[in-house]
Design a protein around this motif. Structure first.
Motif, short mmCIF file in Angstrom:
data_model
loop_
_atom_site.label_atom_id
_atom_site.label_comp_id
_atom_site.label_asym_id
_atom_site.label_seq_id
_atom_site.Cartn_x
_atom_site.Cartn_y
_atom_site.Cartn_z
N SER A 167 56.12 -2.89 45.35
CA SER A 167 55.48 -1.73 44.73
C SER A 167 55.00 -0.78 45.82
CB SER A 167 54.29 -2.21 43.90
OG SER A 167 53.45 -1.12 43.61
N GLY A 216 57.36 -7.04 36.35
CA GLY A 216 56.54 -5.85 36.15
C GLY A 216 56.24 -5.67 34.68
N SER A 217 55.98 -4.43 34.31
CA SER A 217 55.54 -4.15 32.94
C SER A 217 56.74 -4.10 31.99
CB SER A 217 54.80 -2.82 32.92
OG SER A 217 55.69 -1.80 33.31
P1 NAD Z 1 55.46 -1.75 37.03
O1 NAD Z 1 56.40 -2.11 35.95
O2 NAD Z 1 54.82 -0.42 37.02
O3 NAD Z 1 56.23 -1.81 38.46
C1 NAD Z 1 56.88 -2.98 38.90
C2 NAD Z 1 57.87 -2.60 40.00
O4 NAD Z 1 58.89 -1.76 39.45
C3 NAD Z 1 57.27 -1.81 41.16
O5 NAD Z 1 57.92 -2.20 42.36
C4 NAD Z 1 57.65 -0.38 40.81
O6 NAD Z 1 57.68 0.47 41.93
C5 NAD Z 1 59.03 -0.58 40.23
N1 NAD Z 1 59.51 0.49 39.35
C6 NAD Z 1 58.81 1.47 38.74
N2 NAD Z 1 59.64 2.23 37.98
C7 NAD Z 1 60.88 1.70 38.10
C8 NAD Z 1 62.14 2.01 37.53
N3 NAD Z 1 62.31 3.02 36.69
N4 NAD Z 1 63.20 1.22 37.86
C9 NAD Z 1 63.05 0.18 38.70
N5 NAD Z 1 61.88 -0.17 39.26
C10 NAD Z 1 60.80 0.58 38.97
O7 NAD Z 1 54.39 -2.91 37.09
P2 NAD Z 1 53.06 -2.99 37.95
O8 NAD Z 1 52.08 -2.03 37.37
O9 NAD Z 1 53.41 -2.89 39.39
O10 NAD Z 1 52.59 -4.51 37.65
C11 NAD Z 1 51.85 -4.87 36.53
C12 NAD Z 1 52.73 -5.43 35.44
O11 NAD Z 1 53.52 -6.50 35.94
C13 NAD Z 1 51.93 -6.01 34.28
O12 NAD Z 1 52.50 -5.65 33.05
C14 NAD Z 1 52.07 -7.52 34.48
O13 NAD Z 1 51.90 -8.29 33.33
C15 NAD Z 1 53.46 -7.61 35.03
N6 NAD Z 1 53.66 -8.88 35.73
C16 NAD Z 1 54.45 -9.85 35.16
C17 NAD Z 1 54.61 -11.08 35.78
C18 NAD Z 1 55.49 -12.16 35.18
O14 NAD Z 1 55.87 -13.06 35.92
N7 NAD Z 1 55.79 -12.15 33.90
C19 NAD Z 1 53.97 -11.33 36.97
C20 NAD Z 1 53.16 -10.34 37.52
C21 NAD Z 1 53.01 -9.11 36.89
#
Ligand code: NAD
Length: 467
Positions: A167, A216-217
């Motif tokens: 990130s 991620g989310s």
């Molecule tokens: P996020 O989805 O905003 O970002 C995750 C990653 O994706 C980052 O590296 C970001 O730069 C990248 N990204 C952003 N836009 C993108 C796109 N269009 N295409 C590809 N990559 C892109 O998540 P966050 O805010 O960094 O983390 C929090 C979220 O992660 C929460 O929803 C949490 O529950 C989730 N999470 C899940 C797990 C799991 O194992 N299930 C573990 C940890 C966190």
């Protein structure tokens, strides 16, 4: 695949971006803002490196074990840097570094098993396993190293090469880790790329990538799946959670309160599988709210580098704003703050550990993922109501049941629609277990042999049986 001349893995044609210390809100370092165009060369090199890396499992295992040792040796540098950019207390950063090394060691020892097929026909058939090619690993900011290792360790052990994107909120420790791994492994087997969007989008949809493994989310997970569809790369998505903890009638509140509290608040609640809702029997409700509020009030909140801090800041300003919004909305809807409920009046992104009672069951704090140090406690009258409420969101990552009768706790845990159910604790994972979410919490499986095979494809050989 054509090979473009390499520009150097860490060269940033687009300049750099600032990295902020969440304990102050001030920038303290910069990271390269690599541009989508640079990825072509990086993926080409990952493809070229794959030929050698896939060929020799013994060399791979030796490389990954050496990498684990190097990561451990670098802990005195890696852990403080992780705390500085992520915010978590230093001992938790050390634990994250240790887990990263442990994961490398665990996967280094796994080998795919050739499986004969016996189906009664006069044929000899067997399933062998082959790596996929360059893997894209895209990671969030809550556990930058640990979640990266959950992706690159099985992918590398299976014989793939990896392009890893942290990130933009937490690029620094991952870059340091990338240098450590690069020194222990053959060139271009693992490359870290840093930058702001659309870098992740470009990586997810890159035609040279054969597997996109993303944490991620949910909304970004959907975007990643759409991007990977363009090249039909495999996707593994580990997404959000809204884990419920159900307390049974016979629970010993005093005994479990501390454990339950930390299952919700560790890493400032920024854990996909943190407890995000507590369901307590109506007749024990006040006792549970009060016990959790006491835990919140005695928690030492401060910068992660300060000795004695138990809870650091929230990682970034948008996330703090999100948490503030959820708490304010719940309070406006009639909730009562038994502890906290407000941001701390100091620099940085600190929010008081918050226990909210009397939150309406359909309030967004209950139905959505707050991902912060705010915990709603809800009363229930019948256990089937609690199970229905626990299962009543789009998420299905984990859940837990807390009580004194193990048989009853087991029965209730079996009714949870999620990937992992815990009894009298919450959040612990074994490196050897599968980790997968139900419903919108994920697609595919990480962890253990399941995660390893998720980085391989079956290759079947048939031949007539010799007489
Ligand atoms: P996020 O989805 O905003 O970002 C995750 C990653 O994706 C980052 O590296 C970001 O730069 C990248 N990204 C952003 N836009 C993108 C796109 N269009 N295409 C590809 N990559 C892109 O998540 P966050 O805010 O960094 O983390 C929090 C979220 O992660 C929460 O929803 C949490 O529950 C989730 N999470 C899940 C797990 C799991 O194992 N299930 C573990 C940890 C966190």
């Amino acid at each position: 695949m054509p090979t473009t001349p390499p520009p150097g893995p860490h060269r940033a044609e687009g300049g750099s971006f600032a990295v902020l210390d969440p304990a102050t809100g001030e920038p303290f370092a910069e990271a390269p803002d690599q541009q989508p165009a640079e990825l072509d060369a990086i993926v080409d090199r990952a493809y070229a490196a794959w030929r050698g890396w896939r060929a020799d499992p013994d060399a791979r295992a030796a490389g990954l074990l050496a990498a684990a040792d190097a990561v451990e040796r670098a802990a005195p540098d890696l852990a403080p840097l992780l705390t500085r950019e992520q915010g978590k207390p230093l001992p938790e950063s050390h634990a994250e570094v240790a887990r990263t090394a442990a994961r490398l060691r665990y996967f280094a020892t796994l080998r795919p098993q050739t499986q004969p097929i016996a189906d009664g026909r006069p044929m000899h058939s067997e399933v062998r396993w082959r790596p996929l090619g360059p893997v894209a690993a895209i990671v969030p900011w809550n556990f930058p190293l640990q979640l990266a290792s959950a992706k690159f360790a099985p992918a590398l052990a299976a014989g793939n090469t990896v392009v890893l994107k942290p990130s933009p909120f937490t690029p620094l420790a991952t870059r340091m880790l990338g240098s450590i791994l690069a020194a222990a492994l053959p060139e271009d087997v693992l490359t870290v790329v840093t930058g702001r969007e659309p870098l992740g989008g470009r990586l997810a949809s890159h035609p040279g990538i054969r597997h996109v493994t993303f944490t991620g989310s949910v909304p970004t997970g959907r975007a990643v799946a759409r991007g990977a569809a363009s090249s039909l790369a495999r996707v593994t998505l580990e997404l959000g959670g809204n884990d419920a903890a159900i307390l049974l009638d016979d629970v010993d509140v005093e005994q479990i309160a501390d454990r339950l509290f930390w299952a919700a608040f560790r890493n400032c609640g920024q854990i996909c599988m943190a407890v995000k809702r507590v369901y307590a029997p109506a007749r024990r409700y006040s006792e549970v709210v009060e016990a959790l509020a006491q835990c919140a009030k005695k928690t030492v909140v401060g910068p992660g580098l300060d000795a004695g801090s138990q809870l650091g800041p929230i990682n970034n300003a948008p996330q703090l704003a999100r948490v503030e919004h959820y708490a304010a909305q719940a309070l406006a809807d009639g909730a009562r703050a038994a502890a906290g409920g407000y941001p701390l009046d100091r620099p940085g992104y600190f929010f008081a550990p918050t226990i909210l009672a009397d939150v309406p069951p359909q309030n967004p704090l209950v139905t959505e993922e707050q991902f912060g140090p705010v915990l709603p406690v809800l009363p229930y009258r019948r256990i089937d109501e609690a199970v229905e409420a626990a299962n009543g969101t789009g998420f299905g990552l984990g859940g837990s049941v807390w009580g004194s009768d193990p048989g009853q706790a087991e029965t209730v845990a079996g009714q949870l629609e999620c990937g992992t159910a815990w009894i009298n604790h919450h959040g612990e994972l074994s490196l050897a277990q599968p980790f997968a979410g139900a419903k919108e919490s994920g697609v595919g499986v990480a962890g253990g042999p399941w995660g390893f095979y998720g980085n391989l494809r079956p290759f079947v050989v048939h031949r007539p049986q010799e007489a």
